[in-house]
Design a protein around this motif. Sequence first.
Motif, PDB file in Angstrom:
ATOM      1  N   VAL A 163       0.856  -1.181   0.000  1.00 46.10           N
ATOM      2  CA  VAL A 163       0.000   0.000   0.000  1.00 46.10           C
ATOM      3  C   VAL A 163       0.893   1.232   0.000  1.00 46.10           C
ATOM      4  CG1 VAL A 163      -1.788   1.260   1.244  1.00 46.10           C
ATOM      5  CG2 VAL A 163      -1.829  -1.236   1.210  1.00 46.10           C
ATOM      6  N   LEU A 164       0.762   2.041  -1.064  1.00 49.99           N
ATOM      7  CA  LEU A 164       1.598   3.230  -1.236  1.00 49.99           C
ATOM      8  C   LEU A 164       0.849   4.526  -0.977  1.00 49.99           C
ATOM      9  CD1 LEU A 164       3.289   2.138  -4.585  1.00 49.99           C
ATOM     10  CD2 LEU A 164       4.217   1.927  -2.267  1.00 49.99           C
ATOM     11  N   GLY A 165      -0.459   4.477  -1.009  1.00 47.47           N
ATOM     12  CA  GLY A 165      -1.302   5.652  -0.829  1.00 47.47           C
ATOM     13  C   GLY A 165      -2.751   5.228  -0.880  1.00 47.47           C
ATOM     14  N   THR A 166      -3.638   6.185  -1.056  1.00 41.61           N
ATOM     15  CA  THR A 166      -5.063   5.874  -1.106  1.00 41.61           C
ATOM     16  C   THR A 166      -5.746   6.681  -2.198  1.00 41.61           C
ATOM     17  OG1 THR A 166      -5.633   7.589   0.517  1.00 41.61           O
ATOM     18  CG2 THR A 166      -5.171   5.379   1.374  1.00 41.61           C
ATOM     19  N   GLY A 167      -7.004   6.344  -2.462  1.00 39.29           N
ATOM     20  CA  GLY A 167      -7.843   7.173  -3.312  1.00 39.29           C
ATOM     21  C   GLY A 167      -8.063   6.715  -4.735  1.00 39.29           C
ATOM     22  N   GLU A 168      -7.485   5.581  -5.157  1.00 35.93           N
ATOM     23  CA  GLU A 168      -7.649   5.140  -6.537  1.00 35.93           C
ATOM     24  C   GLU A 168      -8.421   3.835  -6.679  1.00 35.93           C
ATOM     25  OE1 GLU A 168      -3.790   5.012  -8.383  1.00 35.93           O
ATOM     26  OE2 GLU A 168      -3.401   7.126  -7.969  1.00 35.93           O
ATOM     27  N   GLY A 169      -8.618   3.112  -5.584  1.00 36.62           N
ATOM     28  CA  GLY A 169      -9.327   1.838  -5.648  1.00 36.62           C
ATOM     29  C   GLY A 169      -8.477   0.676  -6.134  1.00 36.62           C
ATOM     30  N   THR A 170      -7.174   0.894  -6.243  1.00 33.09           N
ATOM     31  CA  THR A 170      -6.260  -0.170  -6.657  1.00 33.09           C
ATOM     32  C   THR A 170      -5.661  -0.815  -5.402  1.00 33.09           C
ATOM     33  OG1 THR A 170      -4.321   1.279  -6.736  1.00 33.09           O
ATOM     34  CG2 THR A 170      -5.650   1.082  -8.764  1.00 33.09           C
ATOM     35  N   GLU A 171      -4.993  -1.923  -5.590  1.00 30.64           N
ATOM     36  CA  GLU A 171      -4.374  -2.599  -4.454  1.00 30.64           C
ATOM     37  C   GLU A 171      -3.274  -1.741  -3.828  1.00 30.64           C
ATOM     38  OE1 GLU A 171      -2.837  -7.088  -3.371  1.00 30.64           O
ATOM     39  OE2 GLU A 171      -2.936  -6.477  -5.461  1.00 30.64           O
ATOM     40  N   GLU A 172      -2.537  -1.005  -4.636  1.00 28.18           N
ATOM     41  CA  GLU A 172      -1.466  -0.152  -4.139  1.00 28.18           C
ATOM     42  C   GLU A 172      -1.981   1.167  -3.581  1.00 28.18           C
ATOM     43  OE1 GLU A 172      -1.434  -1.482  -7.293  1.00 28.18           O
ATOM     44  OE2 GLU A 172      -0.143  -3.167  -6.756  1.00 28.18           O
ATOM     45  N   ARG A 173      -3.126   1.633  -4.085  1.00 28.20           N
ATOM     46  CA  ARG A 173      -3.733   2.893  -3.638  1.00 28.20           C
ATOM     47  C   ARG A 173      -5.251   2.680  -3.459  1.00 28.20           C
ATOM     48  NH1 ARG A 173       0.065   6.736  -3.930  1.00 28.20           N
ATOM     49  NH2 ARG A 173       1.789   6.433  -5.351  1.00 28.20           N
ATOM     50  N   PRO A 174      -5.605   1.909  -2.422  1.00 29.34           N
ATOM     51  CA  PRO A 174      -7.023   1.565  -2.232  1.00 29.34           C
ATOM     52  C   PRO A 174      -7.861   2.760  -1.794  1.00 29.34           C
ATOM     53  CG  PRO A 174      -5.737   0.850  -0.354  1.00 29.34           C
ATOM     54  CD  PRO A 174      -4.758   1.354  -1.372  1.00 29.34           C
ATOM     55  N   TYR A 175      -9.159   2.621  -1.966  1.00 20.70           N
ATOM     56  CA  TYR A 175     -10.077   3.593  -1.382  1.00 20.70           C
ATOM     57  C   TYR A 175     -10.084   3.389   0.123  1.00 20.70           C
ATOM     58  CZ  TYR A 175     -12.127   4.625  -5.976  1.00 20.70           C
ATOM     59  OH  TYR A 175     -12.332   5.011  -7.266  1.00 20.70           O
ATOM     60  N   VAL A 221     -10.392  -1.665  -1.022  1.00 18.73           N
ATOM     61  CA  VAL A 221     -10.718  -0.746   0.072  1.00 18.73           C
ATOM     62  C   VAL A 221      -9.891  -1.154   1.286  1.00 18.73           C
ATOM     63  CG1 VAL A 221     -12.544   0.100   1.597  1.00 18.73           C
ATOM     64  CG2 VAL A 221     -13.070  -0.433  -0.783  1.00 18.73           C
ATOM     65  N   ILE A 222      -9.402  -0.160   2.024  1.00 20.06           N
ATOM     66  CA  ILE A 222      -8.636  -0.431   3.232  1.00 20.06           C
ATOM     67  C   ILE A 222      -9.381   0.137   4.430  1.00 20.06           C
ATOM     68  CG2 ILE A 222      -7.220   1.670   3.111  1.00 20.06           C
ATOM     69  CD1 ILE A 222      -4.826  -0.130   3.997  1.00 20.06           C
ATOM     70  N   GLY A 223      -9.393  -0.618   5.514  1.00 14.88           N
ATOM     71  CA  GLY A 223     -10.051  -0.161   6.738  1.00 14.88           C
ATOM     72  C   GLY A 223      -9.785  -1.127   7.866  1.00 14.88           C
ATOM     73  N   SER A 256      -0.768   6.106   7.936  1.00 17.00           N
ATOM     74  CA  SER A 256       0.614   6.202   7.467  1.00 17.00           C
ATOM     75  C   SER A 256       0.720   6.364   5.955  1.00 17.00           C
ATOM     76  CB  SER A 256       1.419   4.974   7.904  1.00 17.00           C
ATOM     77  OG  SER A 256       0.994   3.825   7.188  1.00 17.00           O
ATOM     78  N   VAL A 257      -0.373   6.156   5.238  1.00 18.89           N
ATOM     79  CA  VAL A 257      -0.359   6.358   3.788  1.00 18.89           C
ATOM     80  C   VAL A 257      -1.232   7.563   3.470  1.00 18.89           C
ATOM     81  CG1 VAL A 257       0.225   4.027   3.056  1.00 18.89           C
ATOM     82  CG2 VAL A 257      -2.144   4.588   3.489  1.00 18.89           C
ATOM     83  N   ALA A 258      -0.582   8.631   3.079  1.00 19.73           N
ATOM     84  CA  ALA A 258      -1.300   9.869   2.784  1.00 19.73           C
ATOM     85  C   ALA A 258      -2.054   9.743   1.472  1.00 19.73           C
ATOM     86  CB  ALA A 258      -0.309  11.026   2.700  1.00 19.73           C
ATOM     87  N   PRO A 259      -3.224  10.366   1.375  1.00 15.88           N
ATOM     88  CA  PRO A 259      -3.900  10.394   0.078  1.00 15.88           C
ATOM     89  C   PRO A 259      -2.975  10.992  -0.972  1.00 15.88           C
ATOM     90  CG  PRO A 259      -5.345  11.233   1.790  1.00 15.88           C
ATOM     91  CD  PRO A 259      -3.985  11.044   2.411  1.00 15.88           C
ATOM     92  N   THR A 260      -3.183  10.623  -2.229  1.00 15.32           N
ATOM     93  CA  THR A 260      -2.277  11.042  -3.298  1.00 15.32           C
ATOM     94  C   THR A 260      -2.210  12.555  -3.455  1.00 15.32           C
ATOM     95  OG1 THR A 260      -4.078  10.741  -4.872  1.00 15.32           O
ATOM     96  CG2 THR A 260      -2.523   8.922  -4.603  1.00 15.32           C
ATOM     97  N   ASP A 261      -3.249  13.285  -3.074  1.00  7.88           N
ATOM     98  CA  ASP A 261      -3.238  14.743  -3.248  1.00  7.88           C
ATOM     99  C   ASP A 261      -2.932  15.479  -1.939  1.00  7.88           C
ATOM    100  OD1 ASP A 261      -5.586  14.105  -1.983  1.00  7.88           O
ATOM    101  OD2 ASP A 261      -6.833  15.429  -3.192  1.00  7.88           O
ATOM    102  N   TRP A 262      -2.447  14.788  -0.938  1.00  6.77           N
ATOM    103  CA  TRP A 262      -2.124  15.404   0.340  1.00  6.77           C
ATOM    104  C   TRP A 262      -0.823  16.161   0.241  1.00  6.77           C
ATOM    105  CZ3 TRP A 262      -2.050  11.962   5.323  1.00  6.77           C
ATOM    106  CH2 TRP A 262      -2.814  12.584   6.313  1.00  6.77           C
TER     107      TRP A 262
END
Length: 189
Positions: free
Chosen positions: A44-56, A74-76, A173-179
């Motif tokens: 997990v590299l970030g959030t907001g895209e719905g992908t495994e690396e950047r889940p919602y 989705v991560i939670g 620990s993973v900031a949204p991509t636009d943070w």
Amino acid sequence: MLSRKRNSLALLCLLLACCQKFDPTVDPEDSNEQAATTEQTATVLGTGEGTEERPYTVTDILSMSLSGDEAVWVIGYLVGTARNGMNHADFSPDATNQTNILLSTDSLCTDPERCIPVELKTDKWRKNLSLPNNTAHFHKCLLVKGEPSVYLYRNGLRNVSAGRWLDGFDVSSVAPTDWDVNDLTSSQK
């Protein structure tokens, strides 16, 4: 002396077997090794895209207009379950319902309005993700793939197709991509 060495070796083998990672996406009776490889290498590299690396995040799912049936990641945190609707949410590790789980962005959440329900339709997913079968993962992080859909009269996930426990992972620990990290630091003063 030889007996002591055998006992030590047997104990070592037992300890190694107990420390194996569990991947809930891989069915032991399923010979599809590609799923196992994909799941083992995800980061997990970030959030907001719905992908495994950047889940919602759960917050993303709660705020989106749901359309289509494309599965997303989705991560939670696993915080509970809800029998027959969100007004019957149970935020206890002793919950007995296996048909769904509740995920939240906050690991200690007890507010149904801040959770999404995740339907566990099959025995495989009930075994691998339900709270009664996974009490050790209560308040732990889960990365799950499913179709965003209305479930229990609110935005949630249905038709789960993959998942990974991320025990010890901190979603914050993973900031949204636009943070903008500088803005975050200056706004906390």
